[in-house]
Design an enzyme around this catalytic site. Sequence first.
Site, PDB file in Angstrom:
ATOM      1  N   ASP A  29       0.851  -1.181   0.000  1.00  0.00           N
ATOM      2  CA  ASP A  29       0.000   0.000   0.000  1.00  0.00           C
ATOM      3  C   ASP A  29       0.896   1.244   0.000  1.00  0.00           C
ATOM      4  O   ASP A  29       1.864   1.327   0.755  1.00  0.00           O
ATOM      5  CB  ASP A  29      -0.905  -0.009   1.239  1.00  0.00           C
ATOM      6  CG  ASP A  29      -2.035   0.989   1.125  1.00  0.00           C
ATOM      7  OD1 ASP A  29      -3.207   0.572   1.146  1.00  0.00           O
ATOM      8  OD2 ASP A  29      -1.754   2.213   1.009  1.00  0.00           O
ATOM      9  N   ILE A  30       0.543   2.204  -0.837  1.00  0.00           N
ATOM     10  CA  ILE A  30       1.374   3.414  -0.980  1.00  0.00           C
ATOM     11  C   ILE A  30       1.309   4.304   0.265  1.00  0.00           C
ATOM     12  O   ILE A  30       2.206   5.112   0.503  1.00  0.00           O
ATOM     13  CB  ILE A  30       0.959   4.202  -2.253  1.00  0.00           C
ATOM     14  CG1 ILE A  30       2.063   5.116  -2.727  1.00  0.00           C
ATOM     15  CG2 ILE A  30      -0.348   4.963  -2.027  1.00  0.00           C
ATOM     16  CD1 ILE A  30       1.825   5.705  -4.110  1.00  0.00           C
ATOM     17  N   GLU A  94     -12.279   3.577  -1.122  1.00  0.00           N
ATOM     18  CA  GLU A  94     -11.786   4.731  -1.889  1.00  0.00           C
ATOM     19  C   GLU A  94     -11.399   4.337  -3.298  1.00  0.00           C
ATOM     20  O   GLU A  94     -11.512   5.144  -4.221  1.00  0.00           O
ATOM     21  CB  GLU A  94     -10.574   5.348  -1.177  1.00  0.00           C
ATOM     22  CG  GLU A  94     -10.969   6.054   0.102  1.00  0.00           C
ATOM     23  CD  GLU A  94      -9.772   6.571   0.880  1.00  0.00           C
ATOM     24  OE1 GLU A  94      -8.618   6.370   0.435  1.00  0.00           O
ATOM     25  OE2 GLU A  94     -10.003   7.160   1.942  1.00  0.00           O
ATOM     26  N   VAL A  95     -10.890   3.109  -3.445  1.00  0.00           N
ATOM     27  CA  VAL A  95     -10.527   2.627  -4.785  1.00  0.00           C
ATOM     28  C   VAL A  95     -11.556   1.575  -5.173  1.00  0.00           C
ATOM     29  O   VAL A  95     -11.669   0.532  -4.509  1.00  0.00           O
ATOM     30  CB  VAL A  95      -9.102   2.046  -4.814  1.00  0.00           C
ATOM     31  CG1 VAL A  95      -8.794   1.441  -6.175  1.00  0.00           C
ATOM     32  CG2 VAL A  95      -8.076   3.126  -4.466  1.00  0.00           C
ATOM     33  N   HIS A  99     -10.356  -5.044  -3.277  1.00  0.00           N
ATOM     34  CA  HIS A  99      -9.025  -5.409  -2.776  1.00  0.00           C
ATOM     35  C   HIS A  99      -9.109  -5.714  -1.296  1.00  0.00           C
ATOM     36  O   HIS A  99      -9.969  -5.192  -0.593  1.00  0.00           O
ATOM     37  CB  HIS A  99      -8.021  -4.277  -3.033  1.00  0.00           C
ATOM     38  CG  HIS A  99      -8.453  -2.960  -2.469  1.00  0.00           C
ATOM     39  ND1 HIS A  99      -9.390  -2.151  -3.091  1.00  0.00           N
ATOM     40  CD2 HIS A  99      -8.127  -2.327  -1.326  1.00  0.00           C
ATOM     41  CE1 HIS A  99      -9.593  -1.073  -2.365  1.00  0.00           C
ATOM     42  NE2 HIS A  99      -8.851  -1.154  -1.280  1.00  0.00           N
ATOM     43  N   HIS A 101      -6.967  -5.643   2.229  1.00  0.00           N
ATOM     44  CA  HIS A 101      -5.786  -5.143   2.946  1.00  0.00           C
ATOM     45  C   HIS A 101      -5.269  -6.244   3.876  1.00  0.00           C
ATOM     46  O   HIS A 101      -6.067  -6.905   4.559  1.00  0.00           O
ATOM     47  CB  HIS A 101      -6.156  -3.949   3.836  1.00  0.00           C
ATOM     48  CG  HIS A 101      -6.667  -2.740   3.127  1.00  0.00           C
ATOM     49  ND1 HIS A 101      -5.918  -1.588   2.992  1.00  0.00           N
ATOM     50  CD2 HIS A 101      -7.859  -2.478   2.539  1.00  0.00           C
ATOM     51  CE1 HIS A 101      -6.635  -0.672   2.349  1.00  0.00           C
ATOM     52  NE2 HIS A 101      -7.821  -1.185   2.060  1.00  0.00           N
TER      53      HIS A 101
END
Length: 140
Positions: A29-30, A94-95, A99, A101
């Site tokens: 994760d960025i 948010e995306v 996905h 985490h």
Amino acid sequence: MPSIFTRILRGEAPASIVHRDTAVAAFLDIAPLSEGHCLVVPLQETAHLADLPPQTLDRLTAVAQKVGSALRAADPTITGLNWLLCDGKDAGQEVFHTHLHVIPRRAGDGLRLGGRPQKTSRADLDAWAERITRKFSECP
Ligand code: AMP
């Protein structure tokens, strides 16, 4: 407009990749909530969990399990893991490309999910990807 994750998977945006197979990929994760925070992402872009084929969801969780084992093997200070899947805007998504985490936890870290991300750099993320990838192939 493809999601940022699709752009990463097409090689059009940078990422620190841990794993990729025919169905899913895992990368750092960025904006990690803790060091080693990974995302496991289906190659197929679907906004919501309900749209994901069940066999892809199976693969997603199997890879997330292995990413967790690799994280623990790479860093013994990791003594717990949180899985988080935000499905829908009101759930904090948010995306809009499903996905999962995988968030490392360490004793006394005081981490709050939804809290502030850690400061990081691409070099840090790449170093974590290398550590996790090395252990990933050794995990059953
Ligand atoms: P959410 O949709 O709330 O489950 O979270 C989206 C996650 O994607 C956040 O933790 C972001 O930090 C992460 N993210 C957004 N853009 C990127 C990117 N380019 N590379 C890696 N992670 C990203």
